[in-house]
Design a protein around this motif. Structure first.
Motif, mmCIF file in Angstrom:
data_model
loop_
_atom_site.group_PDB
_atom_site.id
_atom_site.type_symbol
_atom_site.label_atom_id
_atom_site.label_comp_id
_atom_site.label_asym_id
_atom_site.label_seq_id
_atom_site.Cartn_x
_atom_site.Cartn_y
_atom_site.Cartn_z
ATOM 1 N N CYS A 1 24.314 48.538 54.640
ATOM 2 C CA CYS A 1 24.468 48.372 53.188
ATOM 3 C C CYS A 1 24.835 49.695 52.515
ATOM 4 C CB CYS A 1 23.184 47.817 52.589
ATOM 5 S SG CYS A 1 22.831 46.102 53.054
ATOM 6 N N LEU B 1 28.455 50.273 53.203
ATOM 7 C CA LEU B 1 29.331 49.383 52.450
ATOM 8 C C LEU B 1 29.503 49.807 51.003
ATOM 9 C CD1 LEU B 1 28.206 45.850 53.725
ATOM 10 C CD2 LEU B 1 30.348 47.036 54.228
ATOM 11 N N THR C 1 30.742 42.712 59.016
ATOM 12 C CA THR C 1 30.516 42.534 57.580
ATOM 13 C C THR C 1 31.789 42.796 56.782
ATOM 14 O OG1 THR C 1 28.223 43.260 57.911
ATOM 15 C CG2 THR C 1 29.038 43.201 55.658
ATOM 16 N N PHE D 1 33.740 40.300 54.425
ATOM 17 C CA PHE D 1 34.055 40.731 53.065
ATOM 18 C C PHE D 1 35.516 40.422 52.736
ATOM 19 C CE2 PHE D 1 32.639 44.313 49.984
ATOM 20 C CZ PHE D 1 32.754 43.415 48.929
ATOM 21 N N LEU E 1 26.483 41.337 53.792
ATOM 22 C CA LEU E 1 27.510 40.984 52.815
ATOM 23 C C LEU E 1 26.884 40.467 51.528
ATOM 24 C CD1 LEU E 1 30.476 40.375 52.014
ATOM 25 C CD2 LEU E 1 30.193 38.154 53.147
ATOM 26 N N THR E 2 25.859 39.634 51.639
ATOM 27 C CA THR E 2 25.204 39.087 50.454
ATOM 28 C C THR E 2 24.536 40.191 49.638
ATOM 29 O OG1 THR E 2 24.816 37.033 51.679
ATOM 30 C CG2 THR E 2 23.557 37.362 49.652
ATOM 31 N N ARG F 1 25.452 43.335 49.528
ATOM 32 C CA ARG F 1 26.508 44.126 48.894
ATOM 33 C C ARG F 1 27.072 43.406 47.672
ATOM 34 N NH1 ARG F 1 29.545 46.425 46.314
ATOM 35 N NH2 ARG F 1 31.261 47.842 46.897
#
Length: 520
Positions: A122, A125, A206, A210, A388-389, A391
Motif C-alpha cells: 500500500c 502504491l 495489484t 488497478f 487495491l481496495t 488504495r
C-alpha cells in the motif's frame, strides 16, 4: 472354370415396390426418431443450466467475499493479538531479567507477514498516479483499449496461477518453521528471498488489477458508446473461445472456478466505479445540461441520478450473466453433461470448507480462515484485491475530504462547526470496521452452516450410491472407496440419459456432435 459365387458375395437385389405401396409407406410413415428422448433431455438441460450455474456462482461468490473480508476484519485483530502477546512476553522477560527468545507459531508468523506485506504494498502504491493512468488509457484508441484489456486479463490469470504458489511457499512450515527445518534451506536467507518474491508478486498483481479497474472505468465513463460496446463484445468472445471445445468434468470445474473469481472481481470493480462516479457527480456544480456520458442512459423516464449511474453497471453485469449461461449451456450440451454436475462442484467446495474448519486432532488445529482452502482451489487472490481496495479507498477518502474542505471555505462560519473532521474520520473508520466484521461473521457462519449440511447430505448420497454399486459389482465399489474425489465427479448419472457417453463413429456423427477438440 467359373466359380459359383457364395451367398455372402452375392449382391443383394433391390426390393420391388409398387407405386401404390410406396405412396402408402410415405403417407403412414412415422416421423419419430430413435434419439428423440436424448434430444428432449438436451433441451431440458439447456434451459436448466442458468439455475444450476447460479447456485454454484452465488455460493462461490460468498466464499470469495468471506475470504476478502477476512483481510480487513479478522486479520487485523489477529495481528493485534500477536503484538499484544509479544509485548506481554517482552515485559515479562524484562521484569524477570531473562533473555529468552520469544517464540511464535507458524500461524502468528504468517499473520505478521501478511500485515507487513499489505502495508509495504500500500505504501508503494501511493507513488502510482491513478489520474495519469486514467488519462493514458483514455487517450488510446478503441482497438488499443481492446488489446490492453485482453493483455491485462491474461496477466491477471498468470499472476493468480503463479502467485498462489509463492504465497503458499512463504507461509509454509518449511519456510516459517523452527531452525531445524530451516537449516536445510540455507538458514535465514530462504525466508527473506520468499518474502521479497511475495512482495514483488503482490505489488505487480495489484498494479495489474488497478489497470483493469481503470480500463473498465474508462469504458463505462466514455462519451462514446463504442468503448462500452467493445467491452460487451469482448465478453461474448468467451463463447467462441470455450464452447466449441471438448470439456471433461474436471475442465468444466476449472472453468466454473474461473467464472466465480471473474464475477467477484467484476462486482468489486463496478462497485468502486459507481461510488467514485457518485462522489464526483455530487461535487460537480449544478448545470442545466447533462454531464453524464452517453452510456448512462435512463432505462425509464423517471429515474434518479443514482439509478441512472447504475445503468451501465447493470448492462455490463447482465451481459456477464448472459455470457456465463450461454457458455455453460452449450458446453454441457456438446459434451453430454447434465446440470447436476454443478451440484457435485458445490459438494467439493463444501467438503473443502468443512475440512478447513473441523479440528481433526488435538495437535492439528483448524485453519484460521475456513475459506482459505477453497480460495486456493478456485484461484482467488485476496491479498492483491485487498491492497487495491485500500488504495482506492484512501483516494476516495481524500476526494471526500477535499470536497468537504471546499464547502467549508464557501459556507458561513456557523455551519463549519458541524463539519469539523477532527474525530469524524476515526469514528467513521471504526464504524465501517464494525459493520464489515459483522458482515464477515454473518457470511462466514451461513456458508459454513450450508457447507456442513451439504456435506452431511453428500455423505448420505455417497453411502446410497456405494450400496447400489456393491450390489452390481463389488470390485468397482472397492475402487470407488479408495478414490473418493473421483467418485464425486465420475458418476454416470451426471451424463445425458444417466448412461455412459455415446461412442461417436462415422455412422452416427453429425456436424454439432463434438468428436475431437473443436467443432468446425
Amino acid at each position: 472354370m467359373n466359380s459359383i459365387p457364395s451367398e455372402s458375395t452375392t449382391p443383394s437385389k433391390a426390393p420391388f415396390l409398387a407405386l401404390w405401396d410406396h405412396f402408402k409407406d410415405e403417407l403412414l410413415a412415422s416421423d419419430s426418431e430413435s434419439f428423440e428422448e436424448l434430444k428432449r433431455e438436451r433441451v431440458i438441460n439447456f434451459f436448466g443450466i442458468p439455475w444450476a450455474i447460479e447456485k454454484l456462482m452465488v455460493f462461490g461468490f460468498f466464499i470469495c467475499m468471506d475470504s476478502f473480508l477476512y483481510t480487513f476484519t479478522i486479520l487485523p485483530l489477529r495481528i493485534l493479538l500477536v503484538l499484544y502477546t509479544v509485548t506481554i512476553k517482552f515485559i515479562s522477560n524484562f521484569k524477570n531479567e531473562e533473555k529468552r527468545f520469544i517464540h511464535l507459531n507458524i500461524s502468528q508468523k504468517s499473520d505478521l507477514l501478511k500485515g507487513v506485506l499489505i502495508i509495504l504494498v500500500c505504501i508503494s502504491l501511493q507513488s502510482v498516479d491513478a489520474a495519469q493512468m486514467y488519462h493514458s488509457i483514455r487517450g488510446q484508441s478503441v482497438i488499443k483499449l481492446y488489446v490492453i484489456f485482453n493483455v491485462l486479463e491474461i496477466f491477471d490469470k498468470l499472476c493468480c496461477a503463479f502467485g498462489g504458489d509463492i504465497l503458499d511457499s512463504l507461509f509454509s512450515k518449511s519456510t516459517l518453521g523452527d531452525k531445524k527445518s530451516a537449516s536445510n534451506t540455507n538458514g535465514h536467507l530462504w525466508p527473506i528471498s520468499h518474502f521479497c518474491a511475495a512482495y514483488g508478486y503482490i505489488l505487480f498483481h495489484t498494479i495489474i488489477l488497478f489497470y483493469l479497474a481503470i480500463t473498465l472505468n474508462v469504458a463505462i465513463n466514455s462519451y462514446s458508446n463504442a468503448l462500452l460496446t467493445l467491452l460487451l463484445s469482448n465478453q461474448f468472445i468467451e463463447i467462441k473461445g470455450s464452447v466449441f471445445k471438448r470439456f471433461e468434468k474436471e475442465n468444466l470445474f476449472q472453468l466454473s472456478c474461473s467464472d466465480i473469481v471473474e464475477r467477484f472481481q467484476l462486482a468489486l470493480f463496478l462497485t468502486v466505479i459507481t461510488v467514485r462516479n457518485l462522489i464526483e457527480l455530487s461535487g460537480s456544480p449544478t448545470s442545466p445540461f447533462s454531464i453524464l456520458p452517453t452510456s448512462f442512459i435512463p432505462l425509464f423516464p423517471a429515474m434518479t441520478t443514482l439509478e441512472t449511474l447504475l445503468t451501465p453497471v447493470i448492462i455490463v453485469f447482465a451481459s456477464e450473466l448472459l455470457v456465463d449461461w450461454l457458455k455453460h449451456a452449450f458446453i454441457t450440451k456438446f459434451n453430454q453433461i447434465r446440470p447436476s454436475i454443478y451440484n457435485r462442484y458445490i459438494d467439493i467446495l463444501s467438503k473443502d470448507l468443512v475440512d478447513g474448519n473441523v479440528q481433526k486432532s488435538e495437535n492439528q488445529k483448524k485453519f484460521a480462515d475456513s475459506s482459505l482452502m477453497v480460495s486456493r482451489r478456485i484461484g482467488f487472490a485476496a491479498l492483491p484485491l485487498a491492497c487495491l481496495t485500500i488504495r482506492v479507498a484512501s483516494q476516495t477518502v481524500t476526494m471526500i475530504s477535499d470536497s468537504i474542505q471546499e464547502k467549508m471555505d464557501t459556507e458561513e462560519p456557523f455551519t463549519i462547526v458541524f463539519t469539523q473532521p477532527s474525530g469524524v474520520w476515526i469514528f467513521c473508520g471504526f464504524a465501517v470496521f464494525v459493520i464489515l466484521t459483522f458482515i464477515k461473521l454473518l457470511v462466514g457462519i451461513n456458508i459454513l452452516g450450508f457447507a456442513h449440511r451439504r456435506y452431511a447430505s453428500m455423505e448420505r448420497r455417497e453411502t446410497e450410491e456405494r450400496a447400489r454399486a456393491e450390489k452390481l459389482d463389488a470390485q468397482i465399489a472397492k475402487e470407488k472407496e479408495n478414490q473418493i474425489n473421483n467418485e464425486v465427479l465420475d458418476d454416470p448419472k451426471d451424463n445425458v440419459l444417466g448412461k455412459q457417453k455415446q461412442v461417436i463413429t462415422l455412422d452416427n456423427i453429425d456436424r454439432y456432435t463434438l468428436f475431437k477438440s473443436r467443432i468446425p
